[in-house]
Design an enzyme around this catalytic site. Structure first.
Site, short mmCIF file in Angstrom:
data_model
loop_
_atom_site.label_atom_id
_atom_site.label_comp_id
_atom_site.label_asym_id
_atom_site.label_seq_id
_atom_site.Cartn_x
_atom_site.Cartn_y
_atom_site.Cartn_z
N TYR A 1 43.82 -12.55 -68.19
CA TYR A 1 42.70 -13.29 -67.59
C TYR A 1 41.55 -13.52 -68.58
O TYR A 1 40.63 -14.28 -68.29
CB TYR A 1 42.18 -12.59 -66.32
CG TYR A 1 43.26 -12.35 -65.27
CD1 TYR A 1 44.45 -13.08 -65.28
CD2 TYR A 1 43.11 -11.39 -64.28
CE1 TYR A 1 45.45 -12.85 -64.35
CE2 TYR A 1 44.09 -11.16 -63.34
CZ TYR A 1 45.27 -11.89 -63.38
OH TYR A 1 46.25 -11.66 -62.45
N SER B 1 47.26 -13.86 -54.80
CA SER B 1 47.00 -15.19 -54.24
C SER B 1 47.22 -15.19 -52.72
O SER B 1 47.94 -16.04 -52.18
CB SER B 1 47.88 -16.26 -54.91
OG SER B 1 47.64 -16.29 -56.30
N ARG C 1 46.01 -19.57 -53.27
CA ARG C 1 45.17 -20.12 -54.34
C ARG C 1 44.04 -20.97 -53.76
O ARG C 1 43.56 -21.91 -54.39
CB ARG C 1 46.00 -20.88 -55.37
CG ARG C 1 47.06 -19.98 -56.03
CD ARG C 1 47.60 -20.54 -57.30
NE ARG C 1 48.64 -19.71 -57.90
CZ ARG C 1 48.43 -18.79 -58.85
NH1 ARG C 1 47.21 -18.57 -59.30
NH2 ARG C 1 49.43 -18.10 -59.34
N GLY C 2 43.64 -20.63 -52.54
CA GLY C 2 42.49 -21.28 -51.92
C GLY C 2 42.88 -22.28 -50.84
O GLY C 2 42.03 -22.70 -50.06
N HIS D 1 52.95 -7.19 -66.17
CA HIS D 1 52.58 -8.46 -65.51
C HIS D 1 53.81 -9.28 -65.14
O HIS D 1 53.87 -9.90 -64.08
CB HIS D 1 51.66 -9.24 -66.46
CG HIS D 1 50.67 -10.13 -65.77
ND1 HIS D 1 49.41 -10.38 -66.26
CD2 HIS D 1 50.75 -10.85 -64.63
CE1 HIS D 1 48.78 -11.20 -65.44
NE2 HIS D 1 49.56 -11.51 -64.46
#
Ligand SMILES: NC(=O)c1ccc[n+]([C@@H]2O[C@H](COP(=O)([O-])OP(=O)(O)OC[C@H]3O[C@@H](n4cnc5c(N)ncnc54)[C@H](OP(=O)(O)O)[C@@H]3O)[C@@H](O)[C@H]2O)c1
Length: 345
Positions: free
Chosen positions: A72, A223, A227-228, A144
Site C-alpha cells: 500500500y 473489500s 470497493r465502495g 499477501h
C-alpha cells in the site's frame, strides 16, 4: 492472555464494540476493523490527514484491528508509516496487521506485481515493516499472495521463526485456498485468512469457509463494501480518474454497472425499511455469516467510519437475510479482478 490482549479487550468493553475471536491462538479484535489501503492508493488521491483522523476516531469507537501492507506504500513504507504515526499513543491496545509477498523492485508485468515470498525476502520486508510502523512487533503478518515458486511450508516456517523471535504474534494468509491453508496450518497454526468477501463476492463460501472453520482459523473479509459499490456512492467507470481502480474494475463497466446499481437500489430499500444505511446492511450481513468474521472496510473519513462501525449493532432477521439472498443470489455482475491477476485457489 497477554497484557496486549487484555488492553484490547478492555478497549472493546469500554467502547461497547463487541470483541470477536480470530482463530484459536488467542487473536481477538473489535467486530469491525479498518483497512488503510485507500489512504495512500487505489481509489484516486490518498488522504494522509484524513487517514490519521479516521484511524484515531476508529480507536475511540473501539476498533482494534488495523490492516496495512508493504504494497500500500509501493515499497516506500508510506502506508505503514501513516498507520504507525496514527496509533503511536495507543499502539499496545490495537492489532496491527501488515503483509509481505511482492517484489517492489521488479517491473510490473501483465500479471501485476511480481511475487516474492522467499524466506530471506520475508525477513527483509518484516524488518522494513517494523521500522515503518515504529513498533517492535507486528501482530498479524500475512502473506499477501501465494507464491507458486516458494513452498507454503517454507513461508509458514519462516513466520513461525519470526513468532518465536517475538517480532510477529500471529500468522495470516491472504487469498489462500483449502490445500494451501491445510499445508501451512500443519507447519504453524494459521490464525486468520483474509480474502475478498461481501454481498457482491461470494466465492469463498463453497470451499474456503468450510476449511477455515474446520481448522479453527478466523476470517477477515477484505473489500467488504465491494470497493465502495455497496455504499451506493458510485458512478460509471468512465467518470473515475485513471488512478482510481474503479475506472477498470469489471463491476463498474457498462452492462455490469447498471445491473449492480439495480441490486443496490433494492438493498437500499431493505436498509431504509430497517432504518439503516445500505453500507450498514452490507457489513451486518457479513457479521451474520459467522462470529469468526471481522470485516475491514476502508475509508478516509471519520464520519463514514462511524457509520460503518455502527453496523456492529444491527441485527438482521432471517427474513432480511433471505431478502438479500433473493436480491443477489450469486453476487455482483462482473469479475473482482482481471483474469491476469485473479488469485487462483
Ligand atoms: N488482501 C488483499 O489482497 C486486499 C485487497 C484489497 C483490500 N484489502 C484490505 O481491505 C481493506 C478494505 O477494502 P477496500 O478499501 O478495497 O474496499 P471497501 O472497504 O469495500 O470499500 C472502500 C471504499 O468505500 C468507500 N466507503 C467506505 N465507507 C463508506 C461509507 N460509509 N459511505 C460511502 N462510502 C464509503 C471508501 O471511500 P472513502 O475512503 O472516500 O470513504 C472507499 O472508496 C483495504 O483498506 C485493505 O486493507 C486487502
Amino acid at each position: 492472555m497477554t497484557q496486549q490482549d487484555k488492553n484490547q479487550q478492555d478497549k472493546n468493553q469500554s467502547s461497547n464494540l463487541p470483541t470477536r475471536k480470530l482463530g484459536t491462538q488467542g487473536l481477538q479484535a473489535g467486530a469491525i476493523g479498518l483497512g488503510t489501503m485507500g489512504m495512500t492508493m487505489a481509489y484516486g488521491a490518498g488522504d494522509e490527514p484524513g487517514g490519521i483522523a479516521t484511524i484515531r476516531r476508529a480507536y475511540d469507537l473501539g476498533v482494534t484491528l488495523f490492516d496495512t501492507a508493504e504494497l500500500y506504500g509501493m515499497g516506500t513504507g508510506s502506508n505503514e508509516q501513516l498507520l504507525g504515526r496514527a496509533v503511536k499513543d495507543f499502539r499496545d491496545d490495537v492489532v496491527i496487521a501488515t503483509k509481505f509477498g511482492f517484489d517492489m523492485d521488479a517491473p510490473q508485468n501483465a500479471a501485476g506485481m511480481a511475487l516474492n515470498s522467499r524466506p530471506d525476502h520475508i525477513r527483509e520486508v518484516t524488518e522494513n515493516s517494523l521500522r515503518h510502523l515504529g513498533t517492535d512487533h507486528i501482530d498479524v503478518l500475512y502473506q499477501h499472495r501465494v507464491d507458486p515458486d516458494v513452498p507454503i511450508e517454507d513461508v509458514a516456517g519462516t513466520i513461525g521463526e519470526l513468532i518465536a523471535e517475538g517480532k510477529v504474534r500471529y500468522l495470516g494468509l491472504s487469498e489462500a485456498g483449502p490445500d494451501i491453508l491445510r499445508r501451512a496450518h500443519a507447519v504453524h497454526p494459521v490464525s486468520v485468512l483474509q480474502t475478498e468477501y461481501s454481498v457482491f463476492e461470494r466465492a469463498v463460501e463453497a470451499e474456503v469457509l468450510p476449511v477455515v472453520r474446520e481448522l479453527g482459523i478466523g476470517f477477515v473479509p477484505y473489500s467488504p463494501l465491494g470497493r465502495g459499490f455497496l455504499t451506493g456512492a458510485v458512478k460509471p467507470a468512465a467518470e473515475y480518474p485513471a488512478d482510481d481502480m474503479r475506472s477498470w474494475d469489471d463491476r463498474w463497466q457498462p452492462g455490469n454497472y447498471e445491473k449492480n446499481l439495480a441490486a443496490i437500489r433494492e438493498l437500499t430499500a431493505l436498509a431504509d425499511a430497517k432504518g439503516i444505511t445500505v453500507t450498514q446492511l452490507a457489513l451486518a450481513w457479513l457479521l451474520a455469516q459467522g462470529d469468526d468474521i471481522v470485516p475491514i472496510p476502508g475509508t478516509r473519513s471519520p464520519q463514514r467510519l462511524a457509520e460503518n462501525v455502527a453496523a456492529a449493532h444491527v441485527t438482521l432477521t432471517p427474513q432480511d437475510l433471505a431478502r438479500v439472498q433473493e436480491i443477489l443470489p450469486r453476487g455482483a455482475a462482473g469479475s473482482r479482478y482481471p483474469e491476469a491477476i485473479m488469485p487462483s485457489w
